[in-house]
Motif scaffolding. Structure first.
Motif, PDB file in Angstrom:
ATOM      1  N   GLU A 227       0.858  -1.189   0.000  1.00  0.00           N
ATOM      2  CA  GLU A 227       0.000   0.000   0.000  1.00  0.00           C
ATOM      3  C   GLU A 227       0.889   1.232   0.000  1.00  0.00           C
ATOM      4  OE1 GLU A 227      -3.478   0.494   0.257  1.00  0.00           O
ATOM      5  OE2 GLU A 227      -3.630  -1.601  -0.375  1.00  0.00           O
ATOM      6  N   VAL A 228       1.308   1.683  -1.167  1.00  0.00           N
ATOM      7  CA  VAL A 228       2.219   2.823  -1.233  1.00  0.00           C
ATOM      8  C   VAL A 228       1.762   3.753  -2.335  1.00  0.00           C
ATOM      9  CG1 VAL A 228       4.253   1.632  -0.348  1.00  0.00           C
ATOM     10  CG2 VAL A 228       3.699   1.484  -2.783  1.00  0.00           C
ATOM     11  N   THR A 229       2.307   4.962  -2.364  1.00  0.00           N
ATOM     12  CA  THR A 229       1.888   5.885  -3.413  1.00  0.00           C
ATOM     13  C   THR A 229       2.536   5.487  -4.728  1.00  0.00           C
ATOM     14  OG1 THR A 229       3.661   7.324  -2.680  1.00  0.00           O
ATOM     15  CG2 THR A 229       1.403   7.945  -2.072  1.00  0.00           C
ATOM     16  N   GLY A 230       1.740   5.564  -5.775  1.00  0.00           N
ATOM     17  CA  GLY A 230       2.235   5.215  -7.094  1.00  0.00           C
ATOM     18  C   GLY A 230       1.072   4.797  -7.967  1.00  0.00           C
ATOM     19  N   LEU A 231       1.372   3.972  -8.958  1.00  0.00           N
ATOM     20  CA  LEU A 231       0.347   3.511  -9.886  1.00  0.00           C
ATOM     21  C   LEU A 231       0.455   2.001 -10.021  1.00  0.00           C
ATOM     22  CD1 LEU A 231       0.758   6.215 -12.702  1.00  0.00           C
ATOM     23  CD2 LEU A 231      -1.158   6.003 -11.082  1.00  0.00           C
ATOM     24  N   ASN A 232      -0.610   1.384 -10.515  1.00  0.00           N
ATOM     25  CA  ASN A 232      -0.578  -0.060 -10.723  1.00  0.00           C
ATOM     26  C   ASN A 232      -0.847  -0.380 -12.194  1.00  0.00           C
ATOM     27  OD1 ASN A 232      -1.249  -2.981 -10.554  1.00  0.00           O
ATOM     28  ND2 ASN A 232      -1.013  -2.573  -8.366  1.00  0.00           N
ATOM     29  N   LEU A 233       0.002  -1.214 -12.786  1.00  0.00           N
ATOM     30  CA  LEU A 233      -0.176  -1.591 -14.194  1.00  0.00           C
ATOM     31  C   LEU A 233      -1.441  -2.409 -14.371  1.00  0.00           C
ATOM     32  CD1 LEU A 233       3.514  -2.512 -15.079  1.00  0.00           C
ATOM     33  CD2 LEU A 233       2.185  -0.613 -16.039  1.00  0.00           C
ATOM     34  N   SER A 234      -1.716  -3.296 -13.429  1.00  0.00           N
ATOM     35  CA  SER A 234      -2.960  -4.063 -13.446  1.00  0.00           C
ATOM     36  C   SER A 234      -3.149  -4.710 -12.079  1.00  0.00           C
ATOM     37  CB  SER A 234      -2.925  -5.143 -14.530  1.00  0.00           C
ATOM     38  OG  SER A 234      -4.040  -6.007 -14.373  1.00  0.00           O
ATOM     39  N   LEU A 235      -4.122  -4.210 -11.348  1.00  0.00           N
ATOM     40  CA  LEU A 235      -4.384  -4.747 -10.002  1.00  0.00           C
ATOM     41  C   LEU A 235      -4.743  -6.222 -10.073  1.00  0.00           C
ATOM     42  CD1 LEU A 235      -6.372  -2.192  -7.831  1.00  0.00           C
ATOM     43  CD2 LEU A 235      -4.348  -3.542  -7.185  1.00  0.00           C
ATOM     44  N   ARG A 236      -5.469  -6.611 -11.151  1.00  0.00           N
ATOM     45  CA  ARG A 236      -5.861  -8.025 -11.259  1.00  0.00           C
ATOM     46  C   ARG A 236      -4.814  -8.849 -11.996  1.00  0.00           C
ATOM     47  NH1 ARG A 236      -8.797  -7.927 -16.473  1.00  0.00           N
ATOM     48  NH2 ARG A 236      -9.029  -5.732 -16.957  1.00  0.00           N
ATOM     49  N   ALA A 237      -3.599  -8.280 -12.118  1.00  0.00           N
ATOM     50  CA  ALA A 237      -2.459  -8.993 -12.705  1.00  0.00           C
ATOM     51  C   ALA A 237      -2.759  -9.511 -14.103  1.00  0.00           C
ATOM     52  CB  ALA A 237      -1.998 -10.130 -11.786  1.00  0.00           C
ATOM     53  N   ASP A 238      -3.379  -8.644 -14.922  1.00  0.00           N
ATOM     54  CA  ASP A 238      -3.699  -9.001 -16.306  1.00  0.00           C
ATOM     55  C   ASP A 238      -2.651  -8.362 -17.222  1.00  0.00           C
ATOM     56  OD1 ASP A 238      -6.154  -9.752 -18.321  1.00  0.00           O
ATOM     57  OD2 ASP A 238      -5.076  -7.965 -18.959  1.00  0.00           O
ATOM     58  N   LEU A 239      -1.942  -9.195 -17.998  1.00  0.00           N
ATOM     59  CA  LEU A 239      -0.827  -8.689 -18.810  1.00  0.00           C
ATOM     60  C   LEU A 239      -1.296  -7.761 -19.931  1.00  0.00           C
ATOM     61  CD1 LEU A 239       1.349 -11.922 -18.879  1.00  0.00           C
ATOM     62  CD2 LEU A 239       1.982  -9.750 -17.801  1.00  0.00           C
ATOM     63  N   HIS A 240      -2.491  -8.007 -20.487  1.00  0.00           N
ATOM     64  CA  HIS A 240      -3.008  -7.113 -21.531  1.00  0.00           C
ATOM     65  C   HIS A 240      -3.275  -5.727 -20.968  1.00  0.00           C
ATOM     66  CE1 HIS A 240      -3.820 -10.967 -23.566  1.00  0.00           C
ATOM     67  NE2 HIS A 240      -3.512 -10.253 -24.632  1.00  0.00           N
ATOM     68  N   GLU A 241      -3.916  -5.701 -19.800  1.00  0.00           N
ATOM     69  CA  GLU A 241      -4.185  -4.417 -19.159  1.00  0.00           C
ATOM     70  C   GLU A 241      -2.863  -3.713 -18.824  1.00  0.00           C
ATOM     71  OE1 GLU A 241      -7.200  -2.781 -15.768  1.00  0.00           O
ATOM     72  OE2 GLU A 241      -5.946  -4.468 -15.166  1.00  0.00           O
ATOM     73  N   ALA A 242      -1.895  -4.471 -18.348  1.00  0.00           N
ATOM     74  CA  ALA A 242      -0.598  -3.893 -17.970  1.00  0.00           C
ATOM     75  C   ALA A 242       0.098  -3.288 -19.193  1.00  0.00           C
ATOM     76  CB  ALA A 242       0.288  -4.960 -17.326  1.00  0.00           C
ATOM     77  N   ALA A 243       0.054  -3.992 -20.332  1.00  0.00           N
ATOM     78  CA  ALA A 243       0.699  -3.477 -21.549  1.00  0.00           C
ATOM     79  C   ALA A 243       0.032  -2.177 -21.986  1.00  0.00           C
ATOM     80  CB  ALA A 243       0.622  -4.519 -22.666  1.00  0.00           C
ATOM     81  N   ALA A 244      -1.300  -2.144 -21.918  1.00  0.00           N
ATOM     82  CA  ALA A 244      -2.026  -0.935 -22.334  1.00  0.00           C
ATOM     83  C   ALA A 244      -1.681   0.249 -21.437  1.00  0.00           C
ATOM     84  CB  ALA A 244      -3.531  -1.194 -22.330  1.00  0.00           C
ATOM     85  N   ASN A 245      -1.336  -0.007 -20.169  1.00  0.00           N
ATOM     86  CA  ASN A 245      -1.030   1.075 -19.225  1.00  0.00           C
ATOM     87  C   ASN A 245       0.440   1.459 -19.175  1.00  0.00           C
ATOM     88  OD1 ASN A 245      -3.612   1.564 -18.220  1.00  0.00           O
ATOM     89  ND2 ASN A 245      -3.481  -0.148 -16.766  1.00  0.00           N
ATOM     90  N   LEU A 246       1.326   0.596 -19.670  1.00  0.00           N
ATOM     91  CA  LEU A 246       2.762   0.738 -19.387  1.00  0.00           C
ATOM     92  C   LEU A 246       3.326   2.135 -19.673  1.00  0.00           C
ATOM     93  CD1 LEU A 246       5.474  -0.561 -18.548  1.00  0.00           C
ATOM     94  CD2 LEU A 246       5.836  -1.077 -20.966  1.00  0.00           C
ATOM     95  N   PHE A 247       3.223   2.583 -20.924  1.00  0.00           N
ATOM     96  CA  PHE A 247       3.903   3.831 -21.286  1.00  0.00           C
ATOM     97  C   PHE A 247       3.243   5.046 -20.617  1.00  0.00           C
ATOM     98  CE2 PHE A 247       5.349   1.417 -25.265  1.00  0.00           C
ATOM     99  CZ  PHE A 247       6.576   1.117 -24.709  1.00  0.00           C
ATOM    100  N   ALA A 248       1.913   5.036 -20.522  1.00  0.00           N
ATOM    101  CA  ALA A 248       1.229   6.165 -19.874  1.00  0.00           C
ATOM    102  C   ALA A 248       1.615   6.240 -18.397  1.00  0.00           C
ATOM    103  CB  ALA A 248      -0.284   6.023 -20.027  1.00  0.00           C
ATOM    104  N   HIS A 249       1.691   5.090 -17.734  1.00  0.00           N
ATOM    105  CA  HIS A 249       2.062   5.084 -16.315  1.00  0.00           C
ATOM    106  C   HIS A 249       3.508   5.540 -16.118  1.00  0.00           C
ATOM    107  CE1 HIS A 249      -1.749   3.700 -15.220  1.00  0.00           C
ATOM    108  NE2 HIS A 249      -1.462   2.594 -14.545  1.00  0.00           N
ATOM    109  N   LEU A 250       4.407   5.093 -16.993  1.00  0.00           N
ATOM    110  CA  LEU A 250       5.802   5.540 -16.882  1.00  0.00           C
ATOM    111  C   LEU A 250       5.884   7.057 -17.022  1.00  0.00           C
ATOM    112  CD1 LEU A 250       7.941   2.920 -18.866  1.00  0.00           C
ATOM    113  CD2 LEU A 250       8.048   3.411 -16.405  1.00  0.00           C
TER     114      LEU A 250
END
Ligand code: TXA
Ligand code: MG
Length: 322
Positions: free
Chosen positions: A258-281
């Motif tokens: 539980e820390v400040t930041g962002l999550n690529l995919s809380l449900r550990a879904d690789l497709h969701e994580a890929a879609a978020n990667l560059f925007a989150h960075l």
């Protein structure tokens, strides 16, 4: 270089006609694809293609991907048969780029292929990319629409962040669905080689080929320490972290601290994580600079499926800067 007025073009037939007009005049226009935004130029014009290298600050020995409307259009510029034809039939339109022997009749600008006798070709699936190719009526050279070495763009705002004033327009098509660049496959000594892991998992490509993909033999980038810096935010990136250290922001994957930041995919879904990667960075980078944090700590990400592309991009983001 000349300062340009960068116009935002609507995702409509009218916007696409305007974009095609600029491209025909030799101008640069960014557009959405399902992977990331591409920076488009007429692939038959040496002048237009030179503009891409200038706008991105890209070394001119690094060749570009040529985007075409259909497999038939691809076969008019490059040799598409055997295993490569099977991959095209299965994955085009889509997030796969094939490195093929360039046909002499292709009429592509020399600079697109940086003097190689091969050409990287892709048929994008995004309706706006398809619409633009149809309105333009020819092949478009398009690298990712970011300054060379920086994080790729998955929204029109990202494109403007890096290239405003350097390009003539961007077609605003919202966020890219896949979020990481295409997988690139070529042939070396008769064997299919995965030149870049990307939006189509290697396992899916291997299933169609009926054989394992090799890794590139030449300038191979294998050990993380030897990785060329790329996709680099301005602050440091630390991988496979279990929690952020003092002064780091957190980029999580799945449930975690539980820390400040962002999550690529809380449900550990690789497709969701890929879609978020560059925007989150990008978001974490901006926030780190605002708040005086020195780095981004990234949770471990599985290496199967799209995880291979995610880990590849993150490893390059974390690589020592030049
Ligand atoms: O998803 C994508 O592939 C995006 C969208 C816009 O289509 N494009 C993209 O382009 O990622 P770019 O330029 O950022 O990456 C293209 C990669 C480079 O690493 C380049 O070296 C490689 O493709 N490449 C291009 N032509 C090649 C060739 N003839 N042989 C080997 N590699 C090649
Ligand atoms: Mg790129």
């Amino acid at each position: 270089m000349i300062e340009r007025n960068t116009v935002i073009l609507s995702p409509t037939p009218r916007g696409l006609r305007a974009a095609a007009g600029l491209l025909r005049a030799g101008e640069l226009v960014a557009f959405p694809t399902e992977t990331v935004y591409g920076l488009g130029a007429d692939a038959r014009s040496d002048g237009a293609v030179a503009g891409i290298y200038e706008a991105k600050g890209r070394p001119d020995f690094n060749p570009l991907i040529v985007h075409v409307e259909s497999t038939d259009a691809a076969a008019r510029i490059a040799d598409l048969d055997g295993a490569m034809r099977r991959l095209a039939d299965r994955f085009w339109p889509g997030a796969l780029t094939l490195v093929l022997r360039r046909l002499p009749v292709s009429r592509l600008a020399e600079r697109v292929t940086a003097g190689l006798d091969t050409v990287a070709v892709r048929v994008p699936a995004h309706p706006l990319a398809q619409g633009l190719l149809a309105a333009f009526g020819g092949p478009l050279a398009a690298p990712s629409a970011n300054p060379s070495g920086r994080v790729s763009a998955t929204t029109a705002a990202h494109v403007l962040d890096g290239l405003r004033g350097r390009i003539s327009g961007v077609v605003d098509g919202g966020s890219c669905q896949v979020g990481v660049e295409s997988s690139i496959v070529g042939i070396e000594a008769g064997t299919p080689v995965l030149l870049r892991p990307g939006g189509i998992p290697a396992e899916d490509i291997e299933a169609v080929l009926g054989q394992r993909l090799s890794r590139p033999s030449g300038n191979a980038i294998t050990a993380p320490g030897l990785l060329q810096s790329h996709y680099a935010p301005s602050v440091a990136v630390r991988l496979d972290a279990s929690a952020p250290a003092e002064g780091e922001l957190w980029l999580g994957f799945g449930p975690g601290p539980e820390v400040t930041g962002l999550n690529l995919s809380l449900r550990a879904d690789l497709h969701e994580a890929a879609a978020n990667l560059f925007a989150h960075l990008r978001d974490l980078d901006a926030r780190a600079r605002r708040e005086g944090a020195w780095g981004i700590a990234v949770a471990p990400i599985p290496r199967d499926g799209l995880g291979q592309a995610l880990n590849d991009r993150l490893a390059r983001a974390a690589a020592p800067r030049n």
